[in-house]
Design an enzyme around this catalytic site. Structure first.
Site, PDB file in Angstrom:
ATOM      1  N   ARG A   1       1.681  14.706   7.026  1.00  0.00           N
ATOM      2  CA  ARG A   1       2.904  14.894   7.584  1.00  0.00           C
ATOM      3  C   ARG A   1       4.241  14.913   7.745  1.00  0.00           C
ATOM      4  O   ARG A   1       5.405  15.609   7.881  1.00  0.00           O
ATOM      5  CB  ARG A   1       3.062  13.554   9.586  1.00  0.00           C
ATOM      6  CG  ARG A   1       1.630  14.514  10.129  1.00  0.00           C
ATOM      7  CD  ARG A   1       0.941  12.614  11.274  1.00  0.00           C
ATOM      8  NE  ARG A   1       0.864  11.182  10.453  1.00  0.00           N
ATOM      9  CZ  ARG A   1       0.419  10.810  10.962  1.00  0.00           C
ATOM     10  NH1 ARG A   1       0.927  10.822  12.362  1.00  0.00           N
ATOM     11  NH2 ARG A   1       0.279   9.938  10.078  1.00  0.00           N
TER      12      ARG A   1
ATOM     13  N   GLN B   1      -4.540   3.817  -7.660  1.00  0.00           N
ATOM     14  CA  GLN B   1      -6.320   3.999  -5.869  1.00  0.00           C
ATOM     15  C   GLN B   1      -6.525   5.258  -6.006  1.00  0.00           C
ATOM     16  O   GLN B   1      -6.022   5.938  -6.231  1.00  0.00           O
ATOM     17  CB  GLN B   1      -6.309   3.487  -4.968  1.00  0.00           C
ATOM     18  CG  GLN B   1      -6.939   3.589  -3.855  1.00  0.00           C
ATOM     19  CD  GLN B   1      -6.677   3.343  -2.356  1.00  0.00           C
ATOM     20  OE1 GLN B   1      -5.557   3.950  -1.753  1.00  0.00           O
ATOM     21  NE2 GLN B   1      -7.814   3.110  -1.590  1.00  0.00           N
TER      22      GLN B   1
ATOM     23  N   LEU C   1       1.275  -1.565   0.333  1.00  0.00           N
ATOM     24  CA  LEU C   1       0.259  -0.030  -0.183  1.00  0.00           C
ATOM     25  C   LEU C   1       0.735   0.927  -0.008  1.00  0.00           C
ATOM     26  O   LEU C   1       1.376   1.307   1.299  1.00  0.00           O
ATOM     27  CB  LEU C   1      -1.199   0.084   0.907  1.00  0.00           C
ATOM     28  CG  LEU C   1      -1.860  -1.344   1.379  1.00  0.00           C
ATOM     29  CD1 LEU C   1      -3.205  -0.962   2.521  1.00  0.00           C
ATOM     30  CD2 LEU C   1      -2.662  -1.546   0.290  1.00  0.00           C
ATOM     31  N   ALA C   2       0.057   1.761  -1.292  1.00  0.00           N
ATOM     32  CA  ALA C   2       1.536   3.478  -1.530  1.00  0.00           C
ATOM     33  C   ALA C   2       0.910   4.090  -2.159  1.00  0.00           C
ATOM     34  O   ALA C   2       1.560   5.330  -2.348  1.00  0.00           O
ATOM     35  CB  ALA C   2       2.749   2.894  -1.584  1.00  0.00           C
TER      36      ALA C   2
ATOM     37  N   ASN D   1      54.071  10.136 -16.117  1.00  0.00           N
ATOM     38  CA  ASN D   1      54.043  11.411 -15.058  1.00  0.00           C
ATOM     39  C   ASN D   1      53.523  13.145 -15.258  1.00  0.00           C
ATOM     40  O   ASN D   1      53.809  13.611 -16.732  1.00  0.00           O
ATOM     41  CB  ASN D   1      55.734  11.629 -15.317  1.00  0.00           C
ATOM     42  CG  ASN D   1      55.501  12.692 -14.117  1.00  0.00           C
ATOM     43  OD1 ASN D   1      55.683  11.889 -12.665  1.00  0.00           O
ATOM     44  ND2 ASN D   1      55.678  13.897 -14.022  1.00  0.00           N
TER      45      ASN D   1
ATOM     46  N   THR E   1      -8.109   1.314   3.346  1.00  0.00           N
ATOM     47  CA  THR E   1      -6.740   0.599   3.379  1.00  0.00           C
ATOM     48  C   THR E   1      -7.702  -0.694   2.733  1.00  0.00           C
ATOM     49  O   THR E   1      -7.203  -1.454   2.042  1.00  0.00           O
ATOM     50  CB  THR E   1      -5.833  -0.200   4.755  1.00  0.00           C
ATOM     51  OG1 THR E   1      -6.764   0.033   6.205  1.00  0.00           O
ATOM     52  CG2 THR E   1      -4.984   0.973   5.162  1.00  0.00           C
TER      53      THR E   1
END
Ligand code: UD1
Ligand code: CA
Length: 454
Positions: A16, A73, A9-10, A377, A79
């Site tokens: 917040r 969704q 679920l994301a 060098n 949920t």
């Protein structure tokens, strides 16, 4: 190993976090939180991962890529509603569906594998992973009968004062029998304090239908911590880094001070390498054995061989071969390859260049867009002049060339094998092999100058 399917679920915004970025893409130990969850699931036996996206879905898809499947969704109605969106994809599946949240980056593969195994052994239709939280505020509480059987999960906002005293919480991780899950989800309502379709309600619906439900308690609560704020993100970061330095030390890496050593989750370091404080090893960095890294080194996406010494250096998207010595204040930029036994002294910048075996750039050089041979060098202060204000050009320096101090190699230009460039030269034409080139104004003396000036 028994396999399973995950639904991650994301879809939430993660208010917040106060961020433009979807919460699950915030990074901990160098990797998006969601990627930590996917990696743990894969290592525990997931054969399909379905990520439910919503807020910033497109950004999530772009960041995570197509190693997983996605379901959208459109509205975040809870949920339970989120998991229901996967029915078209998973409705025909049998076996276990494990539901995870994208904001729990501390999950380990061991914990998920054990949880799945216990769910299968119990023969349950639904199992919940629980944890004992010292501060359970905000979490759903696990309400058990006197005989220990799980009765229900009650959300903090819906809980009675008595239920709020419970420290056993729902981690938000579940195993379900696929068919039982979707038939119970159809019965979930949104008659609660948040007006949401709660996934945990599936447990009591199945229990009421006479099915077996089960709970497994995590040994530590840390692993199931959900990250909702930047402050919690910093806690996750610290835990992941502590785990990483512990893992490296267990594998034979010496870390002088783990508290000031920052190693991303996917970095690998070989045995007997010593890491000094204020070292950052990031992204896809791989360090070999017997290296001495730090203090004050930052390696990003860099592959380092064995026996390399580096301190006060910043290297990104580059390759450093065996026994290279990186002196102080080097900046090695993308697409650079530093071959074995090269010595870079103080204040050297290298960009998009190949430096051949055993070459030396001891001090104050800029080497950009250069193909340098072996055992060259480069004198102090020597630079490639690779840019005419419009285009970049390459410089080629042959094996064993000796370029005197403070020379400019104006690209495109080639200094041949065994060629010499006199100190202070500005080289604008190719120098043939075995030749000495002097390209500077001849010195002349004006006698009595002091008196003439008056
Ligand atoms: C949820 C659980 C709670 C548990 C806690 C653990 C429910 C109702 N409650 O609460 O029992 O203790 O997790 O962290 O499940 N999400 C969606 N779509 C939605 C809503 C949420 O994809 O419509 C995602 C969120 O992005 C997040 C996860 O689901 O990754 C959890 O949602 P969140 O709102 O954080 O649930 P909690 O209130 O923490
Ligand atoms: Ca919430």
């Amino acid at each position: 190993m028994l396999d399973f399917i995950t639904v991650i679920l994301a879809a939430g915004k993660g208010t917040r976090m106060k961020s433009k970025l979807p919460k699950v893409l915030h990074r901990a130990a160098g990797k998006p939180m969601l990627q930590h969850v996917i990696d743990a699931a894969d290592a525990a036996g997931a054969r399909r991962n379905i990520v439910v996206t919503g807020f910033g879905g497109e950004t999530v898809r772009r960041a995570i890529g197509d190693s997983v499947e996605y379901v959208e969704q459109k509205e975040q109605l809870g949920t339970g509603h989120a998991v229901l969106q996967t029915e078209p994809l998973l409705g025909g599946e049998h076996g276990t569906i494990m539901v995870l949240c994208g904001d729990t980056p501390l999950l380990t593969a061991e914990l998920l594998a054990r949880f799945h195994e216990e769910h299968v052994l119990a023969g349950a239709k639904a199992s919940v992973l629980t944890a004992i939280m010292p501060n359970a505020k905000g979490y759903g509480r696990v309400v058990r009968r006197d005989n220990g059987e799980v009765l229900k999960i009650v959300e903090h906002k819906d809980a009675t004062e008595e239920e709020r005293q419970i420290h056993e919480v729902n981690s938000g991780i579940y195993c379900f029998d696929a068919q039982a899950l979707f038939s119970a989800l159809d019965k979930v309502t949104n008659d609660n304090a948040q007006g949401e379709y709660y996934l945990p309600d599936v447990l009591s619906i199945l229990r009421d239908a006479g099915e077996k439900i089960w709970a497994v308690t995590s040994d530590d609560y840390e692993s199931t911590l959900g990250i909702n704020s930047r402050s919690q993100l910093a806690i996750a970061e610290r835990i992941l880094r502590r785990r990483k330095t512990e893992e490296l030390m267990a594998d034979g890496v010496t870390i002088i001070d783990p508290h000031t050593t920052f190693v991303d989750a996917d970095v690998r370091v070989g045995m007997d390498t010593v890491i000094y404080p204020f070292t950052f090893l990031e992204g896809d960095t791989v360090i070999g054995e017997d290296c001495c890294i730090g203090p004050h080194v930052r390696f990003q996406n860099t592959v380092v061989g064995n026996g390399v010494k580096a301190h006060y250096a910043y290297v990104h998207d580059a390759q450093i071969d065996d026994d290279v010595d990186l002196g102080q204040f080097n900046h090695i930029r993308p697409d650079s390859h530093i071959s074995a036994d090269v010595k870079l002294g103080n204040f050297v910048e290298v960009k998009n260049s190949d430096i051949g075996v055993g070459s030396k750039l001891p001090h104050l050089s800029y080497i950009g867009d250069c193909d340098m041979g072996a055992h060259v060098n480069m004198g102090c202060g020597t630079i490639t002049v690779n840019y005419d204000g419009k285009k970049k050009y390459r410089t080629v320096v042959g094996d064993h060339a000796f370029v005197g101090c403070n020379s400019n190699l104006v690209a495109p230009v080639t200094v041949g094998t065994n060629a010499y460039v006199a100190a202070g030269s500005t080289i604008t034409h190719d120098v043939p092999p075995d030749t000495l080139s002097i390209a500077r104004a001849r010195q002349k003396e004006i006698e009595g100058w002091h008196d003439k000036r008056g």
